[in-house]
Design an enzyme around this catalytic site. Structure first.
Site, mmCIF file in Angstrom:
data_model
loop_
_atom_site.group_PDB
_atom_site.id
_atom_site.type_symbol
_atom_site.label_atom_id
_atom_site.label_comp_id
_atom_site.label_asym_id
_atom_site.label_seq_id
_atom_site.Cartn_x
_atom_site.Cartn_y
_atom_site.Cartn_z
ATOM 1 N N ASN A 109 -0.383 2.512 10.520
ATOM 2 C CA ASN A 109 0.846 2.914 9.827
ATOM 3 C C ASN A 109 0.668 4.267 9.136
ATOM 4 O OD1 ASN A 109 -0.875 1.316 8.192
ATOM 5 N ND2 ASN A 109 0.776 0.662 6.859
ATOM 6 N N ILE A 110 1.745 5.031 9.146
ATOM 7 C CA ILE A 110 1.744 6.384 8.588
ATOM 8 C C ILE A 110 2.960 6.499 7.668
ATOM 9 C CG2 ILE A 110 1.840 8.855 9.125
ATOM 10 C CD1 ILE A 110 0.681 8.059 11.943
ATOM 11 N N GLU A 111 2.682 6.598 6.367
ATOM 12 C CA GLU A 111 3.769 6.604 5.384
ATOM 13 C C GLU A 111 4.163 8.029 5.008
ATOM 14 O OE1 GLU A 111 2.257 3.961 2.324
ATOM 15 O OE2 GLU A 111 2.679 2.216 3.607
ATOM 16 N N GLU A 127 2.513 -0.763 14.734
ATOM 17 C CA GLU A 127 2.924 -1.243 16.060
ATOM 18 C C GLU A 127 3.706 -0.172 16.807
ATOM 19 O OE1 GLU A 127 3.199 -2.724 13.139
ATOM 20 O OE2 GLU A 127 3.415 -4.896 13.300
ATOM 21 N N CYS A 133 7.306 -6.389 11.207
ATOM 22 C CA CYS A 133 8.642 -6.244 10.628
ATOM 23 C C CYS A 133 9.706 -6.311 11.724
ATOM 24 C CB CYS A 133 8.745 -4.930 9.849
ATOM 25 S SG CYS A 133 9.035 -3.483 10.892
ATOM 26 N N CYS A 169 9.974 -3.276 14.193
ATOM 27 C CA CYS A 169 8.935 -3.280 15.247
ATOM 28 C C CYS A 169 9.234 -4.337 16.302
ATOM 29 C CB CYS A 169 7.558 -3.512 14.638
ATOM 30 S SG CYS A 169 6.964 -2.068 13.738
HETATM 31 N N1 THU Z 1 3.586 -2.349 8.220
HETATM 32 C C1 THU Z 1 3.095 -2.169 9.478
HETATM 33 O O1 THU Z 1 2.589 -1.086 9.824
HETATM 34 N N2 THU Z 1 3.159 -3.217 10.331
HETATM 35 C C2 THU Z 1 3.543 -4.465 9.996
HETATM 36 O O2 THU Z 1 3.483 -5.360 10.837
HETATM 37 C C3 THU Z 1 4.032 -4.753 8.635
HETATM 38 C C4 THU Z 1 4.220 -3.576 7.765
HETATM 39 C C5 THU Z 1 3.443 -1.240 7.257
HETATM 40 C C6 THU Z 1 4.689 -0.510 6.830
HETATM 41 C C7 THU Z 1 4.224 0.087 5.516
HETATM 42 O O3 THU Z 1 3.482 1.272 5.778
HETATM 43 C C8 THU Z 1 3.254 -0.944 4.967
HETATM 44 O O4 THU Z 1 2.850 -1.716 6.072
HETATM 45 C C9 THU Z 1 3.841 -1.844 3.876
HETATM 46 O O5 THU Z 1 5.026 -2.423 4.292
#
Ligand code: THU
Length: 133
Positions: free
Chosen positions: A42-44, A55, A86, A89
């Site tokens: 994940n990249i925020e 994903e 989520c 995804c």
């Molecule tokens: N996130 C994912 O990358 N995949 C998941 O299956 C659940 C949530 C990330 C999004 C955000 O960067 C962090 O987790 C918290 O929600």
């Protein structure tokens, strides 16, 4: 590569996650029919809503390299129960994964829940709805 290896790849790629806001690294590993593995983390972003989940990063990496046939995916996070992807995804997965494709949801103890695409997003909206009228 076995199911265990795929989960290990998902766990490993969490190290690359950019998560200054949630501090919740997630990893994903996607196996193609051709045998390649595409990983994602994940990249925020400071503008929270434009961040991307692990994903989708893995799926978009693969698609951008011309791969569009997938056979399994693993997703890993430091959660009590196997991580739950989520809704956004799940919708993206349903566009590219067939209904029987297996997705291994896991945590750092490798407690795993195996789900089929159709279980992850039942009664999904898809191409056929757009073009059926
Ligand atoms: N996130 C994912 O990358 N995949 C998941 O299956 C659940 C949530 C990330 C999004 C955000 O960067 C962090 O987790 C918290 O929600």
């Amino acid at each position: 590569m076995s199911k265990i290896n795929l989960m290990e790849e998902a766990i490993k790629i969490r190290k690359s996650a950019y998560v200054p806001y949630s501090k919740f690294p997630v990893g994903a590993a996607l196996k193609t029919k051709s045998g390649k593995i595409y990983t994602g983390c994940n990249i925020e972003n400071a503008a929270y809503t434009v961040g991307c989940c692990a994903e989708r990063v893995a799926i978009f990496k693969a698609l951008s390299e011309g791969e569009n046939e997938f056979i399994e995916m693993a997703v890993a996070a430091d959660t009590e129960r196997p991580v739950s992807p989520c809704g956004a995804c799940r919708q993206v997965m349903s566009e590219f994964f067939n209904k029987n494709m297996k997705i291994y949801l896991t945590n750092l103890n490798q407690e795993t829940k195996v789900v089929k695409m159709e279980e992850l997003l039942p009664y999904s909206f898809g191409q056929r709805d757009l073009f059926s009228s």
